[in-house]
Design an enzyme around this catalytic site. Structure first.
Site, PDB file in Angstrom:
ATOM      1  N   HIS A 313       0.993  -0.874  -0.217  1.00 59.86           N
ATOM      2  CA  HIS A 313      -0.257   0.223   0.249  1.00 59.86           C
ATOM      3  C   HIS A 313       0.691   0.665  -0.008  1.00 59.86           C
ATOM      4  O   HIS A 313       1.907   1.099   1.145  1.00 59.86           O
ATOM      5  CB  HIS A 313      -0.728   0.129   1.445  1.00 59.86           C
ATOM      6  CG  HIS A 313      -2.212   0.908   1.216  1.00 59.86           C
ATOM      7  ND1 HIS A 313      -2.228   2.406   1.121  1.00 59.86           N
ATOM      8  CD2 HIS A 313      -2.930   0.596   0.308  1.00 59.86           C
ATOM      9  CE1 HIS A 313      -3.271   2.824   1.220  1.00 59.86           C
ATOM     10  NE2 HIS A 313      -4.133   1.925   0.795  1.00 59.86           N
ATOM     11  N   ASP A 370      -7.758  -5.049  -0.654  1.00 58.65           N
ATOM     12  CA  ASP A 370      -8.356  -5.682  -1.440  1.00 58.65           C
ATOM     13  C   ASP A 370      -8.246  -7.379  -1.621  1.00 58.65           C
ATOM     14  O   ASP A 370      -8.897  -7.497  -2.104  1.00 58.65           O
ATOM     15  CB  ASP A 370      -7.917  -4.808  -2.611  1.00 58.65           C
ATOM     16  CG  ASP A 370      -7.992  -3.552  -2.784  1.00 58.65           C
ATOM     17  OD1 ASP A 370      -9.509  -3.455  -2.758  1.00 58.65           O
ATOM     18  OD2 ASP A 370      -7.461  -3.185  -3.225  1.00 58.65           O
TER      19      ASP A 370
END
Ligand code: ACO
Length: 452
Positions: A313, A370
């Site tokens: 991320h 996700d």
């Protein structure tokens, strides 16, 4: 805006060539990093800054969401994401993001009622779908249909009118599940669903996705809770790519429906909201547990473009706090449904192997939200192509809250980044008949960047 410590200290920028120096004010928010305020830099020095991907640049001030990527903290209006996911529902979180406070019971009731009264879509809008191929990706349909809302709701496109802004915001939150579910039903050739106002937002979304007029549909509480949580976890995430896109589009004064359509387009990319779909495609490609090591090695090979989707991320360099909640929810859903799916087992094994691999540990690459949201949605029966649509439904309130905040921020200007020009210097034009042949082999791929 929250009170902020005004320029309490400053930085000095020195040009080592000329010895000239300038004072730049420091700014500190209520939490988070100190910032160098460079607003006046160009005006006073003629200098620009270079920061592709905005890795060190705050493009606005905001009261909505706080992230500390190192510590794995995510707060909405000061409340932790874990508390909100555990103790509130999606409607409360929508109200909180939009209006700054958790609603009282009366406020919640009135907000809920208003949202429910906007869930239907215009009959004419429903006909819009038939212009798309049945095989169209639902995100392509979302971009088109949400953008088209501005052609239907002329009573809420005047951004200078507070009531019109409110109406557009509530309409968008209300209609997104209907628009998304219609995109899915359209791909199957099934009749469009009707929203049911006696259901909660998450229940209604499940009902519109999976019911059909021929059969009763039982909404399992564990699934509606999981959908509600999924929406909460995706509701906002500070100045991410799609939210920044919405702000940039909105900074020109564009109407809210057009702005949200631009956010949907940005979200679609595999490095952002498309990652949950990419996770499932990756699992398909890996195929079986014995091939995981090969793919972990591919992800570490600099010459190989392959990346482990659902890992890493931009901001979280520790654990993604949303992933912690989603992981728990994922295990709950899998056990409620008693699913024995080899692909889901593969995902759990991949998670375990990557979490113990030196490369991923050193680079602080943890599973992000996700990774689990893809697995959870697959288990619930959502087709892969709908994963990013679900993300868009949850994120709509975040996009609108930022758009709303931006419109009343007196420091906000039209977004207009500068550039570091690396092209040709000014040169003389040569007429067509005098342009010589080049030695280089010109092809479209060369012209599109392969040769540059
Ligand atoms: N697999 C393998 N290596 C990776 C991965 C990954 N998923 N992610 C990052 N790395 C490596 C990079 O190769 C780089 O290595 P280097 O230092 O040797 O050059 C290092 O980790 C840092 O990566 P960056 O790309 O510089 O990190 P950045 O912050 O720019 O990218 C991103 C973040 C885009 C999310 C990246 O981690 C990625 O592509 N992940 C996969 C896609 C994904 O899951 N996206 C969803 C994001 S969450 C969301 O949108 C809700």
């Amino acid at each position: 805006m929250n009170p902020e410590n005004e320029a309490d200290d400053s930085f000095t920028l020195t040009d080592n060539g000329t010895g000239e120096s300038w004072k730049l004010p420091a700014r500190t928010g209520t939490m988070g990093n100190r910032l160098v305020d460079i607003k006046s830099l160009y005006g006073t020095t003629g200098l620009l800054t270079y920061d592709p991907g905005f890795t060190s640049t705050a493009s606005c001030k905001s009261d909505i969401t706080f992230i500390d990527g190192e510590k794995g903290i995510l707060l909405h209006r000061g409340y932790s994401i874990a508390d909100l996911a555990e103790k509130s529902d999606f409607m409360e979180v929508c109200y909180l993001l939009l209006y700054g406070e958790l609603p009282t019971p009366e406020e919640k009731n009135s907000f809920n009622t208003d949202i429910k009264h906007h869930t239907l879509i215009h009959e004419q809008l429903a006909r819009f779908y038939s212009g798309f191929m049945r095989s169209a990706h639902p995100m392509a349909i979302m971009v088109g249909v949400v953008g088209a809302l501005s052609a239907f709701y002329h009573d809420s496109t005047d951004i200078t009118d507070i009531e019109q802004r409110r109406l557009a915001a509530h309409r968008l939150i209300a209609k997104m599940p209907t628009i998304g579910a219609c995109a899915y039903k359209y791909s199957l050739g099934l009749p469009f669903p009707t929203p049911r106002n006696n259901l909660s937002y998450a229940e209604n979304l499940l009902q519109m996705m999976f019911s059909n007029p021929a059969e009763d549909y039982e909404i399992l509480p564990a699934l509606s809770r999981a959908v509600d949580r999924l929406l909460i976890l995706h509701a906002d995430h500070e100045q991410n790519a799609s939210t920044s896109t919405v702000r940039l589009a909105g900074s020109s004064g564009a109407n809210p429906y057009a702005c949200i359509a631009s956010g949907i387009a940005s979200l679609w990319g595999p490095a952002h909201g498309g990652a949950n779909e990419a996770v499932l495609k990756m699992l398909e490609e890996i195929g079986s547990v014995d091939r995981i090591r090969k793919y972990i090695a591919k992800a570490q090979d600099k010459k190989d473009p392959f990346r482990l989707m659902g890992f890493g991320h931009r901001v979280y360099k520790n654990y993604d706090p949303r992933a912690t909640v989603m992981r728990k929810s994922c295990h709950e859903v899998l056990s409620t449904l008693g699913i024995q799916d080899p692909q889901l087992e593969l995902a759990m094994r991949l998670e375990e192997i990557a979490l113990n691999d030196d490369y991923f540990i050193e680079k602080k690459l943890y599973p992000n939200v996700d990774f689990y949201s893809g697995i959870i949605m697959k288990a619930m029966g959502f087709p892969t192509s709908m994963f990013t649509v679900m993300f868009a439904i949850g994120r709509t309130v975040g996009w609108i809250s930022h758009w709303k905040e931006m419109l009343v921020d007196d420091e906000q200007k039209i977004g207009r980044p500068r550039q570091l020009y690396s092209g040709k210097k000014q040169r003389r034009h040569i007429s067509l008949d005098r342009r010589g042949h080049t030695e280089k082999k010109i092809s479209w791929s060369w012209l599109w960047g392969g040769g540059r």
